[in-house]
Design a protein around this motif. Structure first.
Motif, PDB file in Angstrom:
ATOM      1  N   UNK A 217       5.092   6.283  -8.846  1.00  0.00           N
ATOM      2  CA  UNK A 217       4.195   7.030  -8.302  1.00  0.00           C
ATOM      3  C   UNK A 217       4.520   8.581  -8.865  1.00  0.00           C
ATOM      4  N   UNK A 218       3.470   9.516  -9.108  1.00  0.00           N
ATOM      5  CA  UNK A 218       3.651  10.765  -9.422  1.00  0.00           C
ATOM      6  C   UNK A 218       2.511  11.275 -10.318  1.00  0.00           C
ATOM      7  N   UNK A 219       2.845  11.955 -11.307  1.00  0.00           N
ATOM      8  CA  UNK A 219       1.909  12.693 -12.191  1.00  0.00           C
ATOM      9  C   UNK A 219       2.156  12.493 -13.652  1.00  0.00           C
ATOM     10  N   UNK A 220       2.236  11.171 -14.118  1.00  0.00           N
ATOM     11  CA  UNK A 220       2.536  10.814 -15.617  1.00  0.00           C
ATOM     12  C   UNK A 220       1.621  11.169 -16.314  1.00  0.00           C
ATOM     13  N   UNK A 221       2.131  11.186 -17.891  1.00  0.00           N
ATOM     14  CA  UNK A 221       1.103  11.298 -19.053  1.00  0.00           C
ATOM     15  C   UNK A 221       1.004   9.720 -19.401  1.00  0.00           C
ATOM     16  N   UNK A 222      -0.075   9.069 -19.419  1.00  0.00           N
ATOM     17  CA  UNK A 222      -0.364   7.869 -19.604  1.00  0.00           C
ATOM     18  C   UNK A 222      -1.085   7.571 -20.848  1.00  0.00           C
ATOM     19  N   UNK A 223      -0.704   6.568 -21.604  1.00  0.00           N
ATOM     20  CA  UNK A 223      -1.624   6.193 -22.904  1.00  0.00           C
ATOM     21  C   UNK A 223      -1.838   4.843 -22.752  1.00  0.00           C
ATOM     22  N   UNK A 224      -3.017   4.480 -23.017  1.00  0.00           N
ATOM     23  CA  UNK A 224      -3.353   2.853 -22.951  1.00  0.00           C
ATOM     24  C   UNK A 224      -3.857   2.524 -24.357  1.00  0.00           C
ATOM     25  N   UNK A 225      -3.514   1.241 -24.589  1.00  0.00           N
ATOM     26  CA  UNK A 225      -3.912   0.616 -26.067  1.00  0.00           C
ATOM     27  C   UNK A 225      -4.280  -0.921 -25.598  1.00  0.00           C
TER      28      UNK A 225
ATOM     29  N   UNK B 187       0.948  -1.282   0.203  1.00  0.00           N
ATOM     30  CA  UNK B 187       0.095   0.048  -0.025  1.00  0.00           C
ATOM     31  C   UNK B 187       0.942   1.346  -0.126  1.00  0.00           C
ATOM     32  N   UNK B 188       0.523   2.340  -0.785  1.00  0.00           N
ATOM     33  CA  UNK B 188       1.482   3.671  -0.836  1.00  0.00           C
ATOM     34  C   UNK B 188       0.367   4.627  -0.363  1.00  0.00           C
ATOM     35  N   UNK B 189       1.227   5.419   0.299  1.00  0.00           N
ATOM     36  CA  UNK B 189       0.584   6.737   0.817  1.00  0.00           C
ATOM     37  C   UNK B 189       1.243   7.692   0.045  1.00  0.00           C
ATOM     38  N   UNK B 190       0.519   8.331  -0.955  1.00  0.00           N
ATOM     39  CA  UNK B 190       1.252   9.445  -1.724  1.00  0.00           C
ATOM     40  C   UNK B 190       1.235  10.859  -1.009  1.00  0.00           C
ATOM     41  N   UNK B 191       2.224  11.570  -1.378  1.00  0.00           N
ATOM     42  CA  UNK B 191       2.233  13.039  -0.983  1.00  0.00           C
ATOM     43  C   UNK B 191       1.053  13.665  -1.726  1.00  0.00           C
ATOM     44  N   UNK B 192       0.460  14.848  -1.474  1.00  0.00           N
ATOM     45  CA  UNK B 192      -0.764  15.554  -1.672  1.00  0.00           C
ATOM     46  C   UNK B 192      -0.361  15.910  -3.128  1.00  0.00           C
ATOM     47  N   UNK B 193       0.909  16.311  -3.539  1.00  0.00           N
ATOM     48  CA  UNK B 193       1.071  16.562  -4.998  1.00  0.00           C
ATOM     49  C   UNK B 193       0.983  15.370  -5.914  1.00  0.00           C
ATOM     50  N   UNK B 194       1.169  14.500  -5.712  1.00  0.00           N
ATOM     51  CA  UNK B 194       0.969  13.232  -6.750  1.00  0.00           C
ATOM     52  C   UNK B 194      -0.385  12.658  -6.635  1.00  0.00           C
TER      53      UNK B 194
END
Length: 622
Positions: free
Chosen positions: A182-190, A142-149
Motif C-alpha cells: 500500500x502506498x504510492x508506487x510507480x506501476x507498469x503493466x504488460x 479490507x484495507x483502510x489507507x491513510x489519506x496520503x496513500x
C-alpha cells in the motif's frame, strides 16, 4: 502438527480481516479479524512462526501487541495466550468473535513487514491469525489507507462486491502467500499471452529507470514461459522495493524484491537486479508448484526438513543468470563471469569460484546443508565459511554438472531443461517429489545410471569433477588475470615505477598475504573473517582482533593492502594486535595469495561441436 488445507469446505463462512494504518509513521498496522465459531465454546487462533520460502523460525508473534476479543455488540470476551503464537478465545456461545491487535512492522527484509509514512509492505505470515483445526475458510481482507496513500496492490483477486482495497483469499495458505503493498508506487503493466503482469516500483526517486526495468522483466517472463510452456496463474505482480536493501522472496503469483534505486544506473548493479528477478520468477514453477514433498501442506508452527533445497534453490540459482542470457539481456561473457561485483575492488564471481574458495565445502555435504538450513543458513557467523556450504551455491554447481551429464549421455538430445519440464508434469501440484523420485527421474531422462554422481555430489564432501562439463561446453578455467597481464608486460618489456617487471611477472615476487578479511572501523583495522587454510588462520588470528602494527611499525587501517606490497611470501613477522582490549603479539609467516583459478571462459580452439553445444546451452528462446 498445524497444517492448513489448500481447499476449504464448500460454502464455508469467511474470516474477515480489516487493516488500518492510523499513524503509519509509528510503524504499526491495526488488525481486526472476525472469526466464525461454528457454535464452539472456544476458538484457538494461531500465527505462523515462519514464512514459506525462507526456512528460519522468525517468531512473528513477538511483534503482536494488545490482543483483545469481543463478541456481538462489542461485549468483551476472555482471551488467553496459550503458546508463543497461539491465543484461545472463550466465545460465550457467540456465532462469531472479533479479535483486534496491533503489529509492529519495521523490518526491511522480504520475509517480514514494513510500515512507515510512505508505504506498507505486508507479508501475511507475520500479520494474520487463523483458527487451529476445523474447516479451512476463505479470508476477506479490507484495507483502510491513510489519506496520503493512493492505492494498494496484491496478487489476491478482488473481493466480491467491488470497492477498492478489498481482496479475497481462498484459504489461509493463499493469504500467507499473497503479500500486500500500500502506498504510492510507480506501476507498469504488460501482458504475455494475454496474461496481465504488473511491476510495482516503490522508491524510484528519479534514479531508477522504470520503463526499462518493465521491458526487461517482460523479456524474462517471455523466456521462462517459452521454457515451461505455460503461465500457471491468472495475474502476476512483481513488488520491487527500491529501499537500499536486498533480497527476494517468491510467492504463488507474485514476488517481493528489494534493491537499490541506484542499481539501474550501473551495468553491474542492473545485471544483479535482473538475476534476482529471474531467480524469483523461476520459483513460480520450481518450488511454488513443483516442490519437495516435505514442503506441503505447510506446518506453520514447526521446522519442516527436506534434503532437496538444492533442487528448489540450487537449480533455480543455476537458471537465474541463464535466463537473463536467454532473454537477450546479457552477453555470453557476462553470463560466464557470474554475479556482478558487489563492492569496490570486487570481481565478478561464478558459483564454482564461490564454492571452491569456501573451506566449508569439505565439511558439510549438499543434502546436509539443506537439512540444516533452519539452524545454519540464515544464522551465519564469522565461522560459516569454514563449516558450511550454501545449497544455493553448490546446488547451482551440481545443476550445471547434471545438465552437462544429461546432454552428454543423450548426445545433446536431452538436458536439464527436459528434466525440469518432466518433473513439473509429474510432480507439480498437490503431490510433490521425494529426493529418490527426483534422482530416478534424472536417470530416466539421461538414460544412464547417475547414482554414483548423486552420491558424491549430494551426500559427500568430496571435490566435484568439472572436466566433463567443461569439455562438453567447450569451456576452461581462465588463467589468473594478474599472471596474464604480467606475462604480456614482460614480453613487451614494460617496467613498473621501480624499473622492475610488474608484480607477478618473473623477476619480482608477489606481495605478501595473510588471507584475512578486514574492515576499517572508525580508523581501526578489524579482522572480520579468518578462513581455514590461510596463513592468518595458522597464526591464530581471531575475528574481532584489531591489527595495530607489524613489528614496531604501526599500520593505519587504510594502508593495510598497500603495506602488503612491502613484504614477501615466506617472510616471518610479529603482528601486534588488540584482542578484547589487551595487547598481544602473533607470530605469522606471510603466504602468497592463491591465483584466481575458477573464472570461466570459452576454450581457445574449441571444436565446432563444442561451440554448437555452447550456443545451444545459451540459446535465446523465442
Amino acid at each position: 502438527m498445524m497444517a492448513v488445507s489448500s481447499t476449504f469446505a464448500a460454502g464455508a463462512e469467511p474470516v474477515r480481516q480489516r487493516l488500518r494504518f492510523p499513524a503509519p509513521q509509528s510503524h504499526y498496522v491495526e488488525v481486526e479479524a472476525t472469526f466464525p465459531t461454528a457454535g464452539a465454546s472456544e476458538v484457538e487462533l494461531m500465527m505462523p512462526v515462519w514464512t514459506p520460502g525462507s526456512y528460519l523460525v522468525r517468531e512473528f508473534a513477538r511483534n503482536v501487541e494488545e490482543v483483545k476479543a469481543t463478541g456481538p455488540g462489542g461485549k468483551a470476551l476472555e482471551i488467553a495466550k496459550t503458546r508463543k503464537n497461539r491465543w484461545k478465545v472463550a466465545t460465550g456461545g457467540a456465532a462469531e468473535v472479533t479479535v483486534a491487535y496491533r503489529v509492529y512492522c519495521r523490518t526491511m527484509t522480504v520475509q517480514s513487514n514494513w510500515v512507515d509514512s510512505s508505504f506498507a509492505m505486508l507479508n501475511g505470515a507475520g500479520i494474520f491469525l487463523t483458527p487451529v483445526g476445523g474447516p479451512s475458510r476463505p479470508h476477506e481482507v479490507a484495507l483502510e489507507l491513510p489519506p496520503a496513500w493512493r492505492t494498494s496492490v496484491s496478487g489476491l483477486p478482488p473481493a466480491p462486491g467491488g470497492g477498492p482495497n478489498r481482496y479475497l483469499a481462498a484459504d489461509f495458505d493463499t493469504l500467507v502467500d499473497s503479500p500486500i503493498y500500500a502506498g504510492n508506487p510507480a506501476t507498469y503493466e504488460f501482458q504475455v499471452d494475454g496474461v496481465p503482469h504488473v511491476l510495482v516500483n516503490e522508491g524510484e526517486g528519479g534514479l531508477w529507470d522504470g520503463p526499462r526495468s518493465a521491458r526487461d522483466v517482460e523479456a524474462i517472463v517471455r523466456a521462462q514461459k517459452a521454457f515451461w510452456g505455460l503461465l500457471p496463474y491468472e495475474r502476476y505482480v512483481f513488488f520491487n522495493l527500491l529501499v537500499e536493501a536486498g533480497g527476494g522472496l517468491e510467492h504463488k503469483n507474485s514476488t517481493v524484491l528489494m534493491a537499490s534505486r541506484w542499481a539501474s544506473r550501473t551495468r553491474a548493479g542492473y545485471l544483479g537486479w535482473l538475476n534476482l528477478v529471474s531467480h524469483e520468477f523461476f520459483h513460480t514453477w520450481n518450488v511454488k508448484r513443483l516442490r519437495p514433498v516435505e514442503l506441503g501442506p505447510f506446518d506453520y508452527e514447526n521446522e519442516v526438513y527436506t534434503p532437496s533445497l538444492w533442487v528448489a534453490e540450487g537449480i533455480t540459482s543455476y537458471y537465474d543468470r541463464l535466463f537473463v542470457r536467454r532473454a537477450g539481456l546479457c552477453t555470453a561473457e557476462e553470463f560466464l563471469a557470474g554475479d556482478p561485483p558487489s563492492g569496490e575492488g570486487d570481481k565478478p564471481s561464478n558459483d564454482i569460484e564461490r564454492l571452491q574458495t569456501t573451506p566449508g565445502r569439505l565439511v558439510q555435504g549438499l543434502e546436509a546443508s539443506s537439512l540444516d538450513t533452519w539452524i545454519k543458513f540464515y544464522r551465519r557467523d564469522e565461522n560459516t565459511a569454514n563449516t558450511g556450504v550454501s545449497y544455493y551455491v553448490k546446488g547451482g554447481v551440481v545443476a550445471f554438472l547434471l545438465d552437462a551429464k544429461i546432454r552428454r549421455a543423450t548426445g545433446g538430445k536431452k538436458s536439464l531443461d527436459d528434466l525440469m519440464r518432466l518433473a513439473y508434469s509429474r510432480y507439480s501440484g498437490a503431490k510433490g517429489f521425494t529426493a529418490a523420485e527426483f534422482r530416478a527421474l534424472a536417470q530416466e531422462v539421461a538414460g544412464a545410471d547417475l547414482s554414483s554422481f548423486f552420491h558424491k555430489a549430494l551426500e559427500t564432501t568430496e571435490e566435484l569433477d568439472y572436466s566433463e562439463a567443461l569439455d562438453w561446453f567447450g569451456l576452461r578455467f581462465a588463467p589468473d588475470e594478474k599472471e596474464k597481464k604480467a606475462r604480456r608486460a614482460k614480453k613487451a618489456g614494460v617496467k613498473d615505477e621501480d624499473g622492475e617487471p610488474p608484480a607477478g611477472a618473473a623477476g619480482k615476487p608477489p606481495k605478501a598475504w595473510l588471507g584475512l578479511t578486514t574492515k576499517n572501523e572508525d580508523g581501526r583495522l578489524m579482522v572480520t573473517v579468518v578462513k581455514r587454510g590461510t596463513p592468518g588462520y595458522d597464526a591464530g588470528f581471531n575475528v574481532g582482533d584489531e591489527i595495530i602494527a607489524i613489528g614496531d611499525d604501526r599500520i593505519p587501517a587504510e594502508q593495510w593492502s598497500k603495506r602488503m606490497d612491502y613484504f614477501r611470501p615466506g617472510e616471518a613477522v610479529s603482528v601486534l594486535i588488540a584482542r578484547r582490549d589487551r595487547l598481544r603479539r602473533l607470530d605469522a609467516t606471510f603466504g602468497q595469495e592463491p591465483p584466481r583459478q575458477w573464472a570461466l571462459e570459452p576454450l581457445p580452439g574449441a571444436s565446432p561441436e563444442q561451440k554448437a553445444h555452447f550456443q545451444d546451452w545459451l540459446a535465446e528462446h523465442e
